[in-house]
Design a protein around this motif. Structure first.
Motif, PDB file in Angstrom:
ATOM      1  N   ARG A 545       0.821  -1.272   0.111  1.00 46.36           N
ATOM      2  CA  ARG A 545      -0.100  -0.005  -0.042  1.00 46.36           C
ATOM      3  C   ARG A 545       0.980   1.317  -0.032  1.00 46.36           C
ATOM      4  O   ARG A 545       0.536   2.154  -0.720  1.00 46.36           O
ATOM      5  CB  ARG A 545      -0.889   0.046   1.234  1.00 46.36           C
ATOM      6  N   GLU A 546       2.024   1.297   0.800  1.00 44.33           N
ATOM      7  CA  GLU A 546       2.935   2.365   0.629  1.00 44.33           C
ATOM      8  C   GLU A 546       3.491   2.703  -0.679  1.00 44.33           C
ATOM      9  O   GLU A 546       3.633   3.703  -1.029  1.00 44.33           O
ATOM     10  CB  GLU A 546       3.847   2.156   1.925  1.00 44.33           C
ATOM     11  N   LEU A 547       3.873   1.622  -1.257  1.00 50.07           N
ATOM     12  CA  LEU A 547       4.420   1.917  -2.737  1.00 50.07           C
ATOM     13  C   LEU A 547       3.425   2.195  -3.399  1.00 50.07           C
ATOM     14  O   LEU A 547       3.651   3.126  -4.499  1.00 50.07           O
ATOM     15  CB  LEU A 547       4.957   0.421  -3.246  1.00 50.07           C
ATOM     16  N   ARG A 548       2.147   1.750  -3.424  1.00 52.58           N
ATOM     17  CA  ARG A 548       0.997   2.180  -4.412  1.00 52.58           C
ATOM     18  C   ARG A 548       0.822   3.798  -4.418  1.00 52.58           C
ATOM     19  O   ARG A 548       0.776   4.452  -5.439  1.00 52.58           O
ATOM     20  CB  ARG A 548      -0.077   1.303  -4.115  1.00 52.58           C
ATOM     21  N   LYS A 553       1.231   9.230  -6.191  1.00 50.28           N
ATOM     22  CA  LYS A 553       1.654  10.778  -6.093  1.00 50.28           C
ATOM     23  C   LYS A 553       2.720  11.030  -7.023  1.00 50.28           C
ATOM     24  O   LYS A 553       2.643  12.298  -7.812  1.00 50.28           O
ATOM     25  CB  LYS A 553       2.235  10.986  -4.571  1.00 50.28           C
ATOM     26  N   GLN A 554       3.786  10.143  -7.589  1.00 49.50           N
ATOM     27  CA  GLN A 554       4.879  10.531  -8.259  1.00 49.50           C
ATOM     28  C   GLN A 554       4.492  10.702  -9.675  1.00 49.50           C
ATOM     29  O   GLN A 554       5.009  11.508 -10.605  1.00 49.50           O
ATOM     30  CB  GLN A 554       6.030   9.380  -8.118  1.00 49.50           C
ATOM     31  N   LEU A 555       3.528   9.671 -10.010  1.00 50.58           N
ATOM     32  CA  LEU A 555       3.211   9.667 -11.721  1.00 50.58           C
ATOM     33  C   LEU A 555       1.885  10.498 -11.963  1.00 50.58           C
ATOM     34  O   LEU A 555       1.763  10.632 -13.181  1.00 50.58           O
ATOM     35  CB  LEU A 555       3.128   8.095 -11.867  1.00 50.58           C
ATOM     36  N   GLY A 556       1.110  10.783 -10.841  1.00 47.98           N
ATOM     37  CA  GLY A 556      -0.239  11.202 -11.209  1.00 47.98           C
ATOM     38  C   GLY A 556      -0.761  10.770 -12.367  1.00 47.98           C
ATOM     39  O   GLY A 556      -1.486   9.389 -12.146  1.00 47.98           O
ATOM     40  N   LYS A 582      12.841  -2.923  -7.432  1.00 49.11           N
ATOM     41  CA  LYS A 582      12.230  -3.414  -8.743  1.00 49.11           C
ATOM     42  C   LYS A 582      11.481  -2.453  -9.036  1.00 49.11           C
ATOM     43  O   LYS A 582      11.139  -1.867 -10.047  1.00 49.11           O
ATOM     44  CB  LYS A 582      11.895  -4.568  -8.796  1.00 49.11           C
ATOM     45  N   MET A 583      10.362  -2.175  -8.009  1.00 46.04           N
ATOM     46  CA  MET A 583       9.043  -1.338  -8.449  1.00 46.04           C
ATOM     47  C   MET A 583       9.577   0.319  -8.579  1.00 46.04           C
ATOM     48  O   MET A 583       9.044   0.792  -9.370  1.00 46.04           O
ATOM     49  CB  MET A 583       8.071  -1.308  -7.165  1.00 46.04           C
ATOM     50  N   ASP A 584      10.567   0.712  -7.841  1.00 42.14           N
ATOM     51  CA  ASP A 584      11.005   2.058  -8.123  1.00 42.14           C
ATOM     52  C   ASP A 584      11.481   2.106  -9.533  1.00 42.14           C
ATOM     53  O   ASP A 584      11.274   3.143 -10.063  1.00 42.14           O
ATOM     54  CB  ASP A 584      12.149   2.199  -7.315  1.00 42.14           C
ATOM     55  N   ALA A 585      12.244   1.096  -9.800  1.00 38.82           N
ATOM     56  CA  ALA A 585      12.938   1.277 -11.530  1.00 38.82           C
ATOM     57  C   ALA A 585      11.515   1.091 -12.398  1.00 38.82           C
ATOM     58  O   ALA A 585      11.717   2.055 -13.396  1.00 38.82           O
ATOM     59  CB  ALA A 585      13.714   0.010 -11.535  1.00 38.82           C
ATOM     60  N   TRP A 586      10.668   0.562 -12.019  1.00 37.84           N
ATOM     61  CA  TRP A 586       9.441   0.430 -13.018  1.00 37.84           C
ATOM     62  C   TRP A 586       8.930   1.864 -13.092  1.00 37.84           C
ATOM     63  O   TRP A 586       8.319   2.618 -14.050  1.00 37.84           O
ATOM     64  CB  TRP A 586       8.361  -0.485 -12.417  1.00 37.84           C
ATOM     65  N   ALA A 587       8.587   2.678 -11.729  1.00 37.61           N
ATOM     66  CA  ALA A 587       8.219   3.880 -11.910  1.00 37.61           C
ATOM     67  C   ALA A 587       8.699   4.914 -12.433  1.00 37.61           C
ATOM     68  O   ALA A 587       8.296   5.711 -13.184  1.00 37.61           O
ATOM     69  CB  ALA A 587       7.817   4.231 -10.199  1.00 37.61           C
TER      70      ALA A 587
END
Length: 591
Positions: A545-548, A553-556, A582-587
């Motif tokens: 949930r924290e990552l989502r 917020k980052q991607l809007g 891995k998820m940060d790289a995806w974002a």
């Protein structure tokens, strides 16, 4: 293994000059070999894991996994694999192989940390251990196959090693008595009947006679006679005496030496062991105190949500009185037949299906079924998911125990239970992981509770987005399930670091959720037996949930929830720190 990784190798080669391409291919092929060797060697060391995965090559083997010789063997295996892994320059690996590198390096380091804690001195408890899994395997209803004559002979070979294991377990328990590593009395009391209930004078009445009752009609008369005689002899001369010996030892020798305390902090190196187990189960570096604080905050937050539901439905009493109302009012027990319960779960599936495509891009190929738990085990079973076989020969199955349909409470969280155990929880996560043949096998069949149980608990929070939780009582059931996982953070850490007693933990649980004393007792004793395991659910769900929230917020406008879920699931189970990288790289790629 090399063949499976070829598409990844090709992807990493595009745009490189020929010399660099050759180096990358060689490095990744060598790396794939190390991963493959790790997986294969591990199955040889832990053949029951192979059996549970449907790999039947080692179905006749039962290593003495609590012996000093075996522990030395595994330590050498982990050490050698880590040396091989360290020979690679991580930065020269492909992105996918970096993930495999990070997962395996963390796993090996943690495995090598365990040996000084001497956990073998408590070889089993009332919740885990070979004494329990042996019965599941040998009943004919578990993962051990009984289809061919060889299958039946394989099991007899496993049986022949069980009595040696039993003797080693007694020796290990005695060493634990000498060093002060012993179980709480309340757990030992539960273990004794698990041993004595399997002691029978008539082998045909044994749980282990189950396979003989199902001898295939295709077997010759000679094979049927031979196997029947062999199984009777094995039960009478090997299995029953082993369980009898263990039961007698626990009753006469171990129980008097068992401790009256509840947490492992009183054991030698207990505080260090608990911190190790917290890191292992949560796959984070969160401290026990941090987790305890998170638990207290989550319990308070969820109680606030429960108060809102109580107000919404017009209940005038206290929250505790509302819990009693939910457990006792007859209107919450509408079912007469098991089919009505199963039909209610099918209705939940029908309601969420139109919305699944909004939240997921890729969905499993594996079939899915809802079944009533078999009669022989439903009295003590919980609702559960049994994963599909990777080859598609068995569907994923959501099992629902219904000993008495008239006692099935609709406010128990039926909708949240389905989202967790079935779709999109365990069925989506496990099936997509197994179906991804591009993953190294050690990842295709891996399990990390913080990821897998975290995902399933996170899926419970998707109810409103999937078109359910419109009934306030079903939403209350979902909150009940959620607060149960939050309570675990408080009582698990409390038991093992803050001298919380078994009785205090049971009371805390009953004060904060609608659960009967019998259920609360079983839960608390589980946490006493497997310290840290119960932390993984809530810690994992909170991280997801924290990552989502972070990426929303980052991607809007560029954030896609379906793409987020797809990226989360596509590479399978992994530790949370590896997942976040891995998820940060995806974002970053979405930007």
């Amino acid at each position: 293994m090399q063949r499976l990784l070829l598409p990844l190798l090709i992807a990493t080669m595009i745009g490189c000059n020929s010399k660099k391409s050759e180096q990358t291919t060689t490095a990744n092929t060598d790396f794939a070999t190390v991963l493959d060797d790790y997986y294969e060697q591990r199955l040889k060391l832990f053949p029951i894991e192979a059996t549970q995965q449907g790999d039947n090559r080692y179905n006749d083997q039962l290593p003495n996994d609590i012996s000093q010789a075996f522990l030395g063997q595994t330590k050498a295996f982990y050490t050698n694999t880590l040396e091989k892994l360290n020979s690679f320059d991580r930065e020269k690996l492909s992105d996918e192989d970096k993930i495999s590198y990070d997962i395996l390096k963390r796993e090996l380091a943690l495995q090598l940390e365990q040996y000084p804690f001497h956990q073998e001195e408590i070889p089993f408890n009332q919740f885990t251990g070979l004494t329990l899994s042996f019965g599941q395997l040998g009943s004919g209803e578990g993962s051990q196959p009984f289809k061919t004559v060889k299958d039946y002979d394989d099991w007899l070979k496993r049986v022949s090693a069980f009595s040696v294991w039993g003797d080693t377990a007694i020796t290990a328990f005695r060493k634990g008595i000498a060093t002060g590593r012993v179980l709480p009395k309340s757990l030992v009391v539960k273990m004794i009947p698990q041993m004595t209930d399997l002691v029978v004078s008539d082998p045909t009445k044994s749980l282990f006679y189950g396979p003989i009752k199902k001898l295939p009609s295709t077997f010759s008369a000679a094979d049927k006679d031979r196997l029947t005689a062999a199984y009777k002899k094995a039960i009478s001369e090997q299995i029953v005496p082993t369980y009898q010996k263990l039961g007698t030892f626990l009753t006469t020798e171990y129980l008097p030496k068992a401790r009256t305390t509840s947490g492992i902090d009183v054991l030698p190196q207990g505080p260090e062991l608990y911190r190790y187990l917290v890191r292992t189960w949560t796959t984070t570096n969160d401290t026990p105190d941090q987790i305890y604080a998170i638990g207290l905050n989550e319990v308070a937050r969820i109680r606030g949500e429960m108060e809102k539901v109580k107000t919404q439905v017009g209940f005038k009493g206290t929250l505790d009185e509302f819990f009693t109302h939910l457990k006792t009012d007859k209107k919450f027990y509408p079912y007469k037949q098991p089919k009505e319960v199963l039909d209610a779960f099918h209705t939940i599936l029908a309601r969420i299906e139109p919305n699944l495509k909004k939240l997921f891009i890729n969905t499993p190929k594996s079939e899915f079924e809802i079944r009533q738990t078999e009669k022989f085990r439903e009295a003590s079973a919980s609702a559960e998911y049994n994963q599909a076989l990777a080859d598609g020969s068995r569907p994923g199955i959501f099992y629902v125990p219904i000993p008495d349909a008239t006692n099935f409470n609709v406010t128990s969280g039926m909708e949240s239970l389905f989202l967790h155990e079935a779709i999109p929880g365990h069925h989506y996560q496990v099936s997509l992981q197994q179906e991804n043949t591009k993953l190294p096998k050690f990842r295709r069949f891996a399990w990390y509770g913080a990821y897998g149980e975290g995902w399933a608990l996170y899926c419970e929070s998707l109810g409103k987005e999937l078109g359910i939780y419109t009934d306030p009582y079903q939403y209350m059931g979902a909150l009940g399930d959620e607060i149960h996982r939050a309570i675990r953070l408080v009582v698990d850490v409390g038991l093992h670091t803050k001298h919380m007693t078994r009785e205090q933990a049971i009371k805390y649980m009953m004060d904060n959720e609608p659960i009967a004393e019998q259920g609360a007792t079983a839960e608390i004793e589980r946490y006493m037996a497997i310290p840290g395991q119960a932390l993984s659910y809530k810690i994992g769900a909170l991280k997801i949930r924290e990552l989502r929230t972070k990426y929303e917020k980052q991607l809007g406008d560029k954030f896609s929830l379906a793409a987020f879920h797809d990226e989360f699931l596509k590479d399978g189970c992994m530790p949370l720190d590896v997942l976040e990288r891995k998820m940060d790289a995806w974002a970053e790629r979405q930007k």
